[in-house]
Design a protein around this motif. Sequence first.
Motif, mmCIF file in Angstrom:
data_model
loop_
_atom_site.group_PDB
_atom_site.id
_atom_site.type_symbol
_atom_site.label_atom_id
_atom_site.label_comp_id
_atom_site.label_asym_id
_atom_site.label_seq_id
_atom_site.Cartn_x
_atom_site.Cartn_y
_atom_site.Cartn_z
ATOM 1 N N ARG A 124 15.161 54.871 15.346
ATOM 2 C CA ARG A 124 15.925 54.978 16.595
ATOM 3 C C ARG A 124 15.416 55.863 17.586
ATOM 4 O O ARG A 124 15.146 55.551 18.771
ATOM 5 N N LYS A 125 15.215 57.225 17.150
ATOM 6 C CA LYS A 125 14.723 58.007 17.907
ATOM 7 C C LYS A 125 13.157 57.940 18.266
ATOM 8 O O LYS A 125 12.816 58.157 19.517
ATOM 9 N N ALA A 126 12.182 57.593 17.305
ATOM 10 C CA ALA A 126 10.972 57.159 17.845
ATOM 11 C C ALA A 126 10.858 55.812 18.930
ATOM 12 O O ALA A 126 10.000 56.054 19.490
ATOM 13 N N TRP A 127 11.656 54.989 18.951
ATOM 14 C CA TRP A 127 11.664 54.072 19.749
ATOM 15 C C TRP A 127 11.784 54.517 20.983
ATOM 16 O O TRP A 127 11.090 53.894 22.065
ATOM 17 N N HIS A 128 12.660 55.451 21.306
ATOM 18 C CA HIS A 128 12.910 56.136 22.703
ATOM 19 C C HIS A 128 11.978 57.107 22.973
ATOM 20 O O HIS A 128 11.601 57.152 24.013
ATOM 21 N N LEU A 129 11.323 57.802 21.933
ATOM 22 C CA LEU A 129 10.634 58.958 22.328
ATOM 23 C C LEU A 129 9.420 58.593 21.186
ATOM 24 O O LEU A 129 9.194 59.409 20.206
ATOM 25 N N PRO A 130 8.588 57.698 21.450
ATOM 26 C CA PRO A 130 7.393 57.455 20.490
ATOM 27 C C PRO A 130 6.364 58.634 20.252
ATOM 28 O O PRO A 130 5.715 58.640 19.242
ATOM 29 N N HIS A 131 6.253 59.688 21.214
ATOM 30 C CA HIS A 131 5.552 60.722 20.879
ATOM 31 C C HIS A 131 5.987 61.806 20.036
ATOM 32 O O HIS A 131 5.411 62.706 20.125
ATOM 33 N N SER A 132 7.462 61.623 19.845
ATOM 34 C CA SER A 132 8.157 62.544 19.046
ATOM 35 C C SER A 132 7.923 62.538 17.547
ATOM 36 O O SER A 132 8.126 63.279 16.868
#
Length: 200
Positions: A130-138
């Motif tokens: 869920r997080k990486a979908w919105h912030l793929p560079h995280s």
Amino acid sequence: MVKEWLSAVAIALTLAAFLPYIRSILRGAVRPHVFSWVIWGTTTFVVFLAQIEDRGGVGAWPIGISGSIAIFIALLAWWKRADITITATDWLFFIAAMSSLPFWYFTADPLWAVVVLTTVDVLGFGPTVRKAWHLPHSESLLFFGLFMARNVIAVAALENHSLTTVLFPAAIAVACFMLMAMVSYRRRVVGTACADVVGD
């Protein structure tokens, strides 16, 4: 002797993945989701115990080391206040992970615990996805790539190949591959969207 060497390589890959990841957390470059790591640390360590019980031998050691370090990363994520948003679904994953212990105790068969833990561990990717979908560079592609390779080698290093010993590392290798594919896709989409905005 070959199994010992494969286990040593898998442990080296575990450390090679974790040490830069921990440095990235300390620098603030990577923001792990604390509950994913609580789930991953707990489930991985319990699977290690189940593998030992089912005679996984030296091939189980990379999983045990990984579980211990994952618990440390959960503590580090909490301390650094990386991503501490905890949803009702996150709690559900955690409760499911803890429920595997009674399964093991009452059935006296580690397979049931491993099936539950593998399911929960894969679902534990949910908050990170869920997080990486919105912030793929995280998230770090190298980290998950090393983990995928580590799990494949850990399977080869197992002294006893059974569903109990193989299911968890094989499933996590596939989950790492899928996460990497999604992050790569999202980075391309985000990059294209940024280029379009700059072009305007």
